[in-house]
Every structure is written in structure tokens, then in C-alpha cells.
Scaffold this motif. Structure first.
Motif, mmCIF file in Angstrom:
data_model
loop_
_atom_site.group_PDB
_atom_site.id
_atom_site.type_symbol
_atom_site.label_atom_id
_atom_site.label_comp_id
_atom_site.label_asym_id
_atom_site.label_seq_id
_atom_site.Cartn_x
_atom_site.Cartn_y
_atom_site.Cartn_z
ATOM 1 N N PRO A 2 -52.394 37.089 -63.790
ATOM 2 C CA PRO A 2 -51.645 35.915 -64.269
ATOM 3 C C PRO A 2 -51.263 34.933 -63.164
ATOM 4 C CG PRO A 2 -50.198 37.796 -64.153
ATOM 5 C CD PRO A 2 -51.580 38.302 -63.790
ATOM 6 N N ARG A 3 -52.226 34.408 -62.452
ATOM 7 C CA ARG A 3 -51.950 33.469 -61.364
ATOM 8 C C ARG A 3 -51.329 32.165 -61.863
ATOM 9 N NH1 ARG A 3 -57.327 35.294 -59.982
ATOM 10 N NH2 ARG A 3 -57.114 36.941 -58.447
ATOM 11 N N TRP A 4 -51.563 31.826 -63.114
ATOM 12 C CA TRP A 4 -51.023 30.587 -63.674
ATOM 13 C C TRP A 4 -49.495 30.601 -63.693
ATOM 14 C CZ3 TRP A 4 -53.973 34.079 -66.435
ATOM 15 C CH2 TRP A 4 -53.281 34.887 -67.339
ATOM 16 N N ARG A 5 -48.886 31.779 -63.620
ATOM 17 C CA ARG A 5 -47.421 31.861 -63.654
ATOM 18 C C ARG A 5 -46.785 31.301 -62.395
ATOM 19 N NH1 ARG A 5 -47.489 37.825 -66.014
ATOM 20 N NH2 ARG A 5 -48.254 37.297 -68.086
ATOM 21 N N ASP A 6 -47.578 31.131 -61.347
ATOM 22 C CA ASP A 6 -47.072 30.552 -60.104
ATOM 23 C C ASP A 6 -46.850 29.047 -60.215
ATOM 24 O OD1 ASP A 6 -47.241 33.070 -58.981
ATOM 25 O OD2 ASP A 6 -49.216 32.709 -58.096
ATOM 26 N N ASP A 7 -47.386 28.445 -61.250
ATOM 27 C CA ASP A 7 -47.291 27.000 -61.451
ATOM 28 C C ASP A 7 -46.347 26.720 -62.613
ATOM 29 O OD1 ASP A 7 -47.622 24.281 -61.837
ATOM 30 O OD2 ASP A 7 -49.741 24.407 -62.384
ATOM 31 N N GLU A 8 -45.066 26.535 -62.289
ATOM 32 C CA GLU A 8 -44.054 26.309 -63.329
ATOM 33 C C GLU A 8 -44.415 25.158 -64.262
ATOM 34 O OE1 GLU A 8 -40.732 27.597 -63.877
ATOM 35 O OE2 GLU A 8 -41.209 29.302 -62.610
ATOM 36 N N GLU A 9 -44.921 24.068 -63.663
ATOM 37 C CA GLU A 9 -45.271 22.891 -64.462
ATOM 38 C C GLU A 9 -46.435 23.163 -65.398
ATOM 39 O OE1 GLU A 9 -46.003 18.892 -62.888
ATOM 40 O OE2 GLU A 9 -44.319 19.334 -61.545
ATOM 41 N N GLY A 10 -47.435 23.849 -64.910
ATOM 42 C CA GLY A 10 -48.646 24.081 -65.693
ATOM 43 C C GLY A 10 -48.559 25.243 -66.647
ATOM 44 N N LEU A 11 -47.552 26.092 -66.496
ATOM 45 C CA LEU A 11 -47.432 27.301 -67.306
ATOM 46 C C LEU A 11 -47.428 27.001 -68.807
ATOM 47 C CD1 LEU A 11 -46.994 30.371 -67.498
ATOM 48 C CD2 LEU A 11 -44.550 29.936 -67.271
ATOM 49 N N SER A 12 -46.619 26.041 -69.217
ATOM 50 C CA SER A 12 -46.532 25.707 -70.640
ATOM 51 C C SER A 12 -47.868 25.175 -71.167
ATOM 52 C CB SER A 12 -45.431 24.688 -70.877
ATOM 53 O OG SER A 12 -45.352 24.365 -72.245
ATOM 54 N N TRP A 13 -48.514 24.304 -70.368
ATOM 55 C CA TRP A 13 -49.800 23.750 -70.800
ATOM 56 C C TRP A 13 -50.862 24.846 -70.883
ATOM 57 C CZ3 TRP A 13 -50.224 19.388 -73.156
ATOM 58 C CH2 TRP A 13 -49.301 18.372 -72.909
ATOM 59 N N PHE A 14 -50.863 25.738 -69.903
ATOM 60 C CA PHE A 14 -51.826 26.827 -69.910
ATOM 61 C C PHE A 14 -51.613 27.706 -71.138
ATOM 62 C CE2 PHE A 14 -53.535 30.953 -68.747
ATOM 63 C CZ PHE A 14 -54.762 30.611 -68.200
ATOM 64 N N GLY A 15 -50.348 28.024 -71.408
ATOM 65 C CA GLY A 15 -50.024 28.835 -72.580
ATOM 66 C C GLY A 15 -50.401 28.140 -73.877
ATOM 67 N N HIS A 16 -50.167 26.844 -73.928
ATOM 68 C CA HIS A 16 -50.528 26.078 -75.118
ATOM 69 C C HIS A 16 -52.030 26.157 -75.342
ATOM 70 C CE1 HIS A 16 -50.954 22.597 -77.806
ATOM 71 N NE2 HIS A 16 -49.747 22.943 -78.185
ATOM 72 N N ASP A 17 -52.810 25.976 -74.272
ATOM 73 C CA ASP A 17 -54.266 26.097 -74.375
ATOM 74 C C ASP A 17 -54.671 27.493 -74.835
ATOM 75 O OD1 ASP A 17 -54.801 23.495 -73.650
ATOM 76 O OD2 ASP A 17 -56.040 24.023 -71.916
ATOM 77 N N ALA A 18 -53.999 28.519 -74.301
ATOM 78 C CA ALA A 18 -54.310 29.892 -74.707
ATOM 79 C C ALA A 18 -54.055 30.071 -76.201
ATOM 80 C CB ALA A 18 -53.484 30.888 -73.892
ATOM 81 N N GLY A 19 -52.973 29.484 -76.696
ATOM 82 C CA GLY A 19 -52.679 29.566 -78.124
ATOM 83 C C GLY A 19 -53.708 28.832 -78.965
ATOM 84 N N LEU A 20 -54.119 27.657 -78.506
ATOM 85 C CA LEU A 20 -55.147 26.918 -79.241
ATOM 86 C C LEU A 20 -56.470 27.675 -79.226
ATOM 87 C CD1 LEU A 20 -54.452 23.204 -78.255
ATOM 88 C CD2 LEU A 20 -53.737 24.452 -80.311
ATOM 89 N N TYR A 21 -56.757 28.341 -78.116
ATOM 90 C CA TYR A 21 -57.985 29.134 -78.063
ATOM 91 C C TYR A 21 -57.888 30.320 -79.029
ATOM 92 C CZ TYR A 21 -61.994 31.741 -76.555
ATOM 93 O OH TYR A 21 -63.183 32.423 -76.566
ATOM 94 N N LEU A 22 -56.752 30.996 -79.049
ATOM 95 C CA LEU A 22 -56.539 32.076 -80.017
ATOM 96 C C LEU A 22 -56.764 31.540 -81.432
ATOM 97 C CD1 LEU A 22 -55.499 34.859 -81.004
ATOM 98 C CD2 LEU A 22 -53.177 33.923 -80.787
ATOM 99 N N GLY A 23 -56.189 30.391 -81.731
ATOM 100 C CA GLY A 23 -56.373 29.783 -83.050
ATOM 101 C C GLY A 23 -57.827 29.460 -83.336
ATOM 102 N N THR A 24 -58.533 28.982 -82.330
ATOM 103 C CA THR A 24 -59.955 28.675 -82.496
ATOM 104 C C THR A 24 -60.739 29.921 -82.865
ATOM 105 O OG1 THR A 24 -59.838 26.804 -80.981
ATOM 106 C CG2 THR A 24 -61.999 27.824 -81.269
#
Length: 139
Positions: free
Chosen positions: A61-83
Motif C-alpha cells: 500500500p505505497r499510495w498511503r504515503d500520499d495523503e492528498e492522493g489517497l482519496s483519489w486512489f481509493g475512489h479509483d479502486a472503488g470505480l474499478y470494483l464497480g466496473t
């Protein structure tokens, strides 16, 4: 997620916009550019299958090091799950809530807030994306 290119129409007429071009909206929601870029760098092919969700669950989970990008990354992960759900679970389809947030509606009528699920996964690793998919696919 307020879908900006829809403007105020997404807030008042999200379902109508989705009905006008469900394939176009599904294609837009499946882009998940940040997630796909990260997965590609890690050697993971996101092919819109349950197996790719399992591969994402194994990423460090290297994305957790980026506070700003964390929400966007998670949002993308959710959209991918939905896809993956929309493309593999019979009767599943995208729906846009009145506030502009995309959700997946199952044939049973149950709605899954995949963006929130993705943000939770990105922040804590639980529940795993593959686990969420398995639970949704059973219903």
C-alpha cells in the motif's frame, strides 16, 4: 463523486443522463486512470476480472504515503470494483445518485457504494476488494 462534465444535471437528473448513454457513462467510470497507472507500474494487468481484484489486494500500500492522493486512489479502486461487478455480475448496472455519486445497483435493487468501499480499502486494506466482489456476486 460529483461528475463535473455533467454539471448540475448530474445532481438533478443523474438517472436520466445515465439512461441517455449508459455505455458511455460506464466507459467513463471504468477509466480509473490513477489506479490503472499504479497497477501497470507494479506489473498488474487490470482486465476487469475478479482475479485482477485479488492482484490489487496483494499490492504493497505505497499510495498511503500520499495523503492528498489517497482519496483519489481509493475512489479509483472503488470505480474499478464497480466496473468488474457491472461487467461480470448478471443484472448489475451503474446508477447515479441525486448528489452525483455513482453506485452499482444489483438486480435485487440493492445499491453498492463502491467509491466509499474503495476509499476504505485504500485507507486500511479492509475489506479486500476481492472479498467485496465475492459478497456482491453471491447476491
Amino acid at each position: 463523486m460529483n461528475i463535473p462534465f455533467l454539471g448540475n444535471r448530474s445532481k438533478k437528473h443523474g438517472a436520466a443522463v445515465l439512461a441517455e448513454d449508459p455505455e458511455g457513462i460506464a466507459e467513463l467510470l471504468s477509466e480509473c486512470e490513477l489506479l490503472r497507472s499504479h497497477a501497470d507500474r507494479e506489473g498488474i494487468r487490470l482486465d476487469d476480472t475478479a482475479a485482477s481484484l485479488e492482484a490489487l489486494d496483494q499490492l504493497p500500500p505505497r499510495w498511503r504515503d500520499d495523503e492528498e492522493g489517497l482519496s483519489w486512489f481509493g475512489h479509483d479502486a472503488g470505480l474499478y470494483l464497480g466496473t468488474v461487478v457491472v461487467r461480470t455480475v448478471p443484472g448489475a448496472a451503474w446508477a447515479i445518485r441525486p448528489g452525483g455519486e455513482p453506485v452499482v445497483r444489483l438486480a435485487s435493487g440493492r445499491e453498492i457504494d463502491v467509491a466509499a468501499a474503495g476509499r476504505d480499502w485504500a485507507a486500511s486494506g479492509t475489506p479486500e476488494l476481492s472479498q467485496l466482489y465475492a459478497e456482491v456476486a453471491e447476491n
